[in-house]
Design a protein around this motif. Structure first.
Motif, short mmCIF file in Angstrom:
data_model
loop_
_atom_site.label_atom_id
_atom_site.label_comp_id
_atom_site.label_asym_id
_atom_site.label_seq_id
_atom_site.Cartn_x
_atom_site.Cartn_y
_atom_site.Cartn_z
N GLY A 88 -6.22 5.89 -8.07
CA GLY A 88 -5.71 7.11 -8.15
C GLY A 88 -6.19 8.21 -9.11
N PRO A 89 -5.36 9.24 -9.29
CA PRO A 89 -6.01 10.17 -10.10
C PRO A 89 -5.93 9.58 -11.66
CG PRO A 89 -3.96 10.99 -9.40
CD PRO A 89 -4.31 9.64 -8.49
N ALA A 90 -6.79 10.15 -12.41
CA ALA A 90 -6.70 9.48 -13.81
C ALA A 90 -5.57 9.78 -14.52
CB ALA A 90 -7.92 10.32 -14.74
N ALA A 91 -4.78 11.08 -14.32
CA ALA A 91 -3.56 11.44 -14.95
C ALA A 91 -2.33 10.49 -14.47
CB ALA A 91 -3.31 12.90 -14.29
N ASN A 92 -2.79 9.65 -13.44
CA ASN A 92 -1.59 8.79 -12.89
C ASN A 92 -0.16 9.19 -13.01
OD1 ASN A 92 -0.49 6.28 -12.32
ND2 ASN A 92 -0.71 5.34 -14.38
N PRO A 93 0.09 10.21 -12.21
CA PRO A 93 1.39 10.93 -12.49
C PRO A 93 2.39 9.89 -12.09
CG PRO A 93 0.14 11.67 -10.62
CD PRO A 93 -0.81 11.09 -11.32
N ALA A 94 2.25 8.89 -11.09
CA ALA A 94 3.64 8.01 -10.81
C ALA A 94 3.56 6.89 -11.91
CB ALA A 94 3.21 7.34 -9.47
N GLY A 95 2.68 6.82 -12.95
CA GLY A 95 3.08 5.57 -13.79
C GLY A 95 2.80 4.21 -13.31
N VAL A 96 1.49 4.26 -12.28
CA VAL A 96 1.28 2.85 -11.67
C VAL A 96 1.05 1.84 -12.64
CG1 VAL A 96 0.07 1.90 -9.82
CG2 VAL A 96 1.27 4.04 -9.41
N ARG A 97 0.32 2.25 -13.64
CA ARG A 97 -0.19 1.06 -14.56
C ARG A 97 0.54 0.39 -14.81
NH1 ARG A 97 -5.67 2.09 -16.04
NH2 ARG A 97 -5.23 4.24 -15.81
N GLU A 109 4.80 -4.09 -12.37
CA GLU A 109 5.00 -5.42 -12.47
C GLU A 109 4.16 -6.44 -11.11
OE1 GLU A 109 8.82 -4.99 -14.86
OE2 GLU A 109 8.94 -5.85 -12.93
N SER A 110 4.17 -5.57 -10.08
CA SER A 110 3.51 -6.24 -8.84
C SER A 110 3.40 -4.95 -7.86
CB SER A 110 4.57 -6.94 -8.03
OG SER A 110 5.65 -5.85 -7.58
N ALA A 111 2.47 -5.51 -6.91
CA ALA A 111 1.85 -4.39 -6.08
C ALA A 111 2.85 -3.73 -5.44
CB ALA A 111 0.97 -5.18 -5.13
N SER A 112 4.08 -4.49 -5.08
CA SER A 112 5.18 -3.80 -4.30
C SER A 112 5.86 -2.83 -5.19
CB SER A 112 6.10 -4.60 -3.45
OG SER A 112 6.72 -5.74 -4.58
N ASP A 113 5.92 -3.13 -6.54
CA ASP A 113 6.30 -2.32 -7.41
C ASP A 113 5.78 -0.88 -7.64
OD1 ASP A 113 6.65 -2.20 -11.00
OD2 ASP A 113 8.16 -1.28 -9.69
N ALA A 114 4.37 -1.18 -7.57
CA ALA A 114 3.48 -0.03 -7.82
C ALA A 114 3.78 0.99 -6.68
CB ALA A 114 2.07 -0.49 -7.76
N MET A 115 3.81 0.48 -5.31
CA MET A 115 4.00 1.39 -4.19
C MET A 115 5.47 1.76 -4.19
SD MET A 115 1.81 1.61 -2.09
CE MET A 115 0.37 0.85 -1.11
N THR A 116 6.44 1.12 -4.63
CA THR A 116 7.68 1.70 -5.03
C THR A 116 7.41 2.88 -5.97
OG1 THR A 116 8.45 -0.32 -4.75
CG2 THR A 116 10.18 1.28 -5.55
N ARG A 117 6.82 2.74 -6.77
CA ARG A 117 6.72 4.05 -8.03
C ARG A 117 5.97 5.10 -7.26
NH1 ARG A 117 6.07 1.88 -13.89
NH2 ARG A 117 7.12 -0.28 -13.75
N ILE A 118 5.22 4.86 -6.40
CA ILE A 118 4.24 5.93 -5.97
C ILE A 118 5.30 6.69 -5.02
CG2 ILE A 118 2.47 6.70 -4.08
CD1 ILE A 118 0.96 4.11 -5.23
N VAL A 119 5.96 5.89 -4.16
CA VAL A 119 7.00 6.54 -3.14
C VAL A 119 8.09 7.19 -3.73
CG1 VAL A 119 8.73 6.23 -1.10
CG2 VAL A 119 6.64 4.98 -1.45
N ARG A 120 8.45 6.83 -5.08
CA ARG A 120 9.64 7.38 -5.79
C ARG A 120 9.26 8.60 -6.43
NH1 ARG A 120 11.99 3.28 -8.95
NH2 ARG A 120 13.10 1.98 -7.35
N SER A 121 8.04 8.69 -6.84
CA SER A 121 7.55 9.70 -7.65
C SER A 121 7.24 10.96 -6.73
CB SER A 121 6.41 9.33 -8.50
OG SER A 121 5.17 9.11 -7.92
#
Lengths: 190, 227, 280
Positions: free
Chosen positions: C108-117, C120-132
Motif C-alpha cells: 500500500g501507500p507508504a503513508a499507510n492510512p489504515a495502520g496495517v503494519r 495481527e493477521s491477514a484477516s485483521d489487516a483486511m478488517t483494518r483496511i475496510v474499517r478505515s
C-alpha cells in the motif's frame, strides 16, 4: 474449299434475332465485305461466324475458333497487357518464327517491342491484325479494319488481303463502302 | 511521449528478441498468404467462369467468409486441433503451423473473392480475344490473371494486411509461447497487460512500418499508372 | 489445373510433417509464474542437460487447467489448490508434487492510512483496511490472487464497499500500477512487486501470515500425450525433487529471493498442504 455454309441463318443474342441471311457460302480465297447501317448486325454476324456467339436460328457450318480456324479482331483493337511482341506470340501459340513473319507482314517491327499502352490507335490495330494472322486462320474476321489504320497500316493490310490464302470477311460501315473489290453482303436492319 | 523515445531506442538497439518476434510474424503471415494465393486465385478464377445456382451460392459464401472474426477462426480451429479434438493426432496446436493454418483460413476468402471480382470485371473483349485465338486453358488462365494483375495484387496486399495485423487466431492457436509462437501482435497484447508500454509501442511501430513498406513496395511495382 | 494442385499438395504434406518431436515438452502455467521470470531463468539449465525443449503456455489458472485436461500440454505448474483438488476428484492425476512457495503481501501507500503494519493477521489487516475506508485495488479476474483476496475477506467477515474498491480485471502488473497511481492497498505476490519496484510507489506493509502463503505444484495428468510422458516425468522430477530446487532457491529479483523451495518433512502430495513456518 468451302469454309462456311449458312442457310436461313439468324444471328442475335439469346433468342432475339438481329439479322437474318437466307443463304451464303464462303470459300478459301474469298474476300467478303459485310456492310449495313449502324445496328444492322455486322458485328453480331462476324462474332457468330467466329464461334464467339451461338447462332439463334438456321444452319451454320464454320471453322472452329482458334489456330487454323476462325479468328476475330475487334473494331477497337483489344491488346493484352505487355508488348506487341508478347501479344503476337500468343496468336502464334509460341511459334516465334510465325510471330516474326506476322509482325513484318503488318510492318509493325519498329514498335513491336514497346509496351502496348504507349502505342497509337493505328499501331495497336496493326499489332492486333498481326496477332490474328499469326494464328494462321483459315477464316479471318476483322471488324472495321480500315477505320483506324494509318497510311502505312492500310498499305500493309492491303498486301495481306491480296496474298492471304484463307478467306477474309470484314465489316465496313455503310458510308465507307465504295471502290472495293470484295464481294459485298449488305445487311438490312430488322 | 517518453514511451515513444523508449520505443525507438528499443528498435534501434537491435534487441534480439524483438527481431525474432518480427521474424515469426513475417514467417507465419507470408506462409499463410502463399497458401491462400495457391488455393484462392484458382478458386476465384474458376468461380468467375462458373454458371448456375450452386456457383452463385458458393460465390456468396466466399464473400461472406471474408468477414470471419479472427477469434472465431482461432476458436474453431482450436477445438479441431486440440489433443481431444478430431485432428488432435496431428499434434499441431501451439505451433507456428497451427497459426499458419488459422491465417490461411482468414486470407483465403479475401484472395478468392477479390480475384473473382477482378476476373469478372475484365472487358468482354479480353475473353473473346482469348477464345478467338484458341488459347489453351493454362495460357488463358495466365493471360487473364495478368490482365487483372492490378486487382489481384490489391487482393493479395489486403489479405496480407489482414493476417499480419490480426491477433485472435495467432494467440489462440499459438499460445504466445516465448521463443516459439510469439508474434508482433500477440506480444503487443501481452506487454499491454503487463503494463510495459515502451515495448508494446516499439512493436507497434515495427508492425506499422512493415505494413507500410509492403504496401509502398507493391504499389510502386504493380499498381503504378503508366506515365 | 494439376500444376496448381501439386504445389498445394506438397505444402500440405510439409505442414502435416511439421508436428514437433517428442523432445518438445509443452507445459501449461499461469501468467504470474511466467511474468516472474523464474521459468526463463531456470528452465535453460534443464534444457541443456536433458536436450528437451520446454515450451511454456502462460495463461490464467482456469485456462491452464483446461489445457492440461485436454491433453494439449503434458505438465501443469499452478498455484491453485482448489483447481488442483478438482483434478484429483476427476481421477486425472498421474503425478503431483508441491514444488515451491512464495508469499502474498499486502502492499500500500507508504503513508499507510489504515495502520496495517501492526496487524495481527491477514484477516485483521483486511478488517483494518475496510474499517478505515481506505481504497483497495483488486484484480477481480478470477485468478489465484483474486481467489485469495476473496478468502481473506471471507475470513475477515468484511469486504470493501464498492466506493472504496477498484476491480481492474487485469494481471498483477497492471493492477499494481493502478494501485500505485491511486495510492490504494493491494494484495500482491512478492515477485511482481519486486519486479515493478522502480515503477510503483507502493511498499510491502504486511506479510507473514500462513494465510498469505502461495504454494506451487507440478502435476502430470493421465490425459497427457504418451509420447511426451518421459520428458514430462523428467522435468517434473527435476523441478520438484532434483536440481531444480537449488535453482529455485538461487533465483533473485533485485537481489531478493522471491520463491522458496519446498521444506523437507512437509507433505508434498496434497493440494491443501502448506508449509507452517515462514522465513523472514
Amino acid at each position: 474449299m468451302t469454309l462456311v455454309t449458312a442457310r436461313a441463318l439468324g444471328v442475335g443474342y439469346g433468342t432475339t434475332v438481329v439479322v437474318s441471311i437466307p443463304e451464303f457460302v464462303i470459300a478459301a480465297g474469298d474476300r467478303l465485305a459485310i456492310t449495313g447501317a449502324n445496328g444492322s448486325g455486322k458485328t453480331t454476324l462476324l462474332k457468330t461466324l467466329a464461334g464467339l456467339l451461338p447462332r439463334v436460328a438456321g444452319e451454320l457450318s464454320a471453322p472452329p475458333p482458334g489456330r487454323g480456324g476462325a479468328v476475330y479482331v475487334h473494331p477497337a483493337p483489344f491488346l493484352f497487357v505487355g508488348t506487341g511482341d508478347e501479344n503476337v506470340l500468343l496468336g502464334a501459340h509460341g511459334d516465334r518464327e510465325a510471330a516474326r513473319r506476322a509482325i513484318d507482314a503488318l510492318g509493325a517491327a519498329a514498335f513491336s517491342r514497346a509496351d502496348v499502352r504507349t502505342l497509337s490507335h493505328g499501331q495497336r490495330q496493326r499489332i492486333a491484325l498481326a496477332r490474328a494472322i499469326a494464328a494462321a486462320p483459315a477464316l479471318l474476321l476483322v471488324d472495321e479494319p480500315e477505320t483506324g489504320l494509318d497510311a502505312g497500316g492500310l498499305e500493309a493490310w492491303s498486301t495481306v488481303v491480296a496474298t492471304w490464302p484463307g478467306a477474309i470477311a470484314i465489316a465496313v460501315p455503310e458510308h465507307r463502302i465504295q471502290n472495293t473489290e470484295h464481294r459485298i453482303l449488305r445487311l438490312a436492319a430488322r | 511521449m517518453t514511451a515513444v523515445f523508449d520505443a525507438l531506442r528499443l528498435i534501434v538497439s537491435g534487441d534480439a528478441e524483438v527481431w525474432a518476434i518480427t521474424a515469426v510474424s513475417l514467417f507465419v503471415s507470408l506462409s499463410a498468404l502463399l497458401l491462400a494465393t495457391l488455393a484462392g486465385v484458382p478458386l476465384g478464377y474458376a468461380l468467375a467462369h462458373a454458371r448456375g445456382r450452386a456457383a452463385g451460392a458458393l460465390s456468396s459464401i466466399v464473400h461472406t467468409l471474408t468477414a470471419l472474426p479472427t477469434v472465431v477462426v482461432g476458436l474453431l480451429l482450436y477445438f479441431m486441433l486440440s489433443a481431444s479434438g478430431p485432428l488432435g493426432w496431428m499434434d499441431l496446436l501451439y505451433t507456428r503451423v497451427a497459426m499458419i493454418v488459422g491465417q490461411t483460413v482468414l486470407a483465403l476468402p479475401i484472395v478468392a473473392a477479390l480475384t473473382l471480382v477482378a476476373v469478372q470485371r475484365l472487358p468482354a473483349a479480353a475473353f473473346e480475344t482469348a477464345a478467338s485465338l484458341g488459347l489453351g486453358r493454362l495460357t488463358r488462365l495466365r493471360v487473364l490473371l495478368r490482365e487483372a494483375h492490378a486487382a489481384v495484387a490489391s487482393a493479395l496486399l489486403l489479405a496480407f494486411a489482414r493476417v499480419f495485423t490480426e491477433l485472435g487466431a495467432a494467440i489462440i492457436l499459438g499460445g504466445n509461447i516465448r521463443g516459439e509462437t510469439r508474434t508482433l501482435t500477440t506480444v503487443i497484447a501481452l506487454e499491454h497487460t503487463k503494463g510495459d508500454d515502451a515495448r508494446a509501442l516499439a512493436l507497434g511501430l515495427i508492425l506499422m512500418a512493415i505494413a507500410l513498406a509492403v504496401n509502398a513496395g507493391v504499389h510502386s511495382r504493380w499498381l503504378r499508372k503508366p506515365s | 489445373m494439376t500444376t496448381r494442385l501439386l504445389p498445394a499438395a506438397a505444402a500440405l504434406a510439409a505442414l502435416v510433417s511439421c508436428a514437433p518431436p517428442p523432445s518438445v515438452l509443452r507445459i501449461a502455467t499461469t501468467t504470474s509464474v511466467d511474468n516472474s521470470g523464474l521459468l526463463e531463468a531456470i528452465v535453460p539449465h534443464f534444457e541443456r542437460e536433458s536436450g528437451v525443449d520446454v515450451q511454456a503456455i502462460a495463461v490464467g489458472s482456469g485456462r491452464a487447467f483446461q489445457i492440461a485436461r485436454r491433453g494439449d500440454a503434458s505438465l501443469l505448474l499452478t498455484h491453485e489448490p482448489i483447481g488442483e483438488r478438482a483434478l484429483f476428484d476427476d481421477g486425472l492425476v498421474r503425478y503431483y508434487r508441491k514444488v515451491m512457495f512464495n508469499r502474498f503481501v499486502i502492499a500500500g501507500p507508504a503513508a499507510n492510512p489504515a495502520g496495517v503494519r501492526a496487524s495481527e493477521s491477514a484477516s485483521d489487516a483486511m478488517t483494518r483496511i475496510v474499517r478505515s475506508g481506505a481504497l483497495f485495488v483488486s484484480r477481480g479476474d478470477e485468478s489465484g490472487t483474486h481467489a485469495r483476496e476473496k478468502s481473506l475477506w471471507a475470513a475477515a467477515g468484511a469486504r470493501p464497499r464498492p466506493a472504496h474498491l477498484i476491480e481492474t480485471g487485469q494481471g498483477m502488473s497492471a493492477t499494481l500500477r493502478v494501485a500505485s497511481s491511486r495510492q490504494g492497498y493491494v494484495l500482491t505476490d512478492e515477485a511482481t512487486l519486486a519486479r515493478l519496484a522502480g515503477a510503483v510507489t507502493l511498499v510491502a506493509i504486511y506479510t507473514g501470515d500462513p494465510a498469505l502463503l502461495n504454494t506451487y505444484a507440478v502435476a502430470i495428468l493421465t490425459t497427457a500425450r504418451p509420447a511426451r510422458n518421459e520428458a514430462a516425468d523428467r522435468f517434473a522430477q527435476w523441478l520438484a525433487e532434483g536440481a531444480g530446487q537449488a535453482h529455485i532457491d538461487a533465483f533473485r529479483i533485485s537481489g531478493r529471493p522471491v520463491f522458496f523451495r519446498w521444506p523437507d518433512g512437509v507433505d508434498r502430495t496434497a493440494p491443501e498442504s502448506t508449509p507452517a513456518g515462514v522465513p523472514r
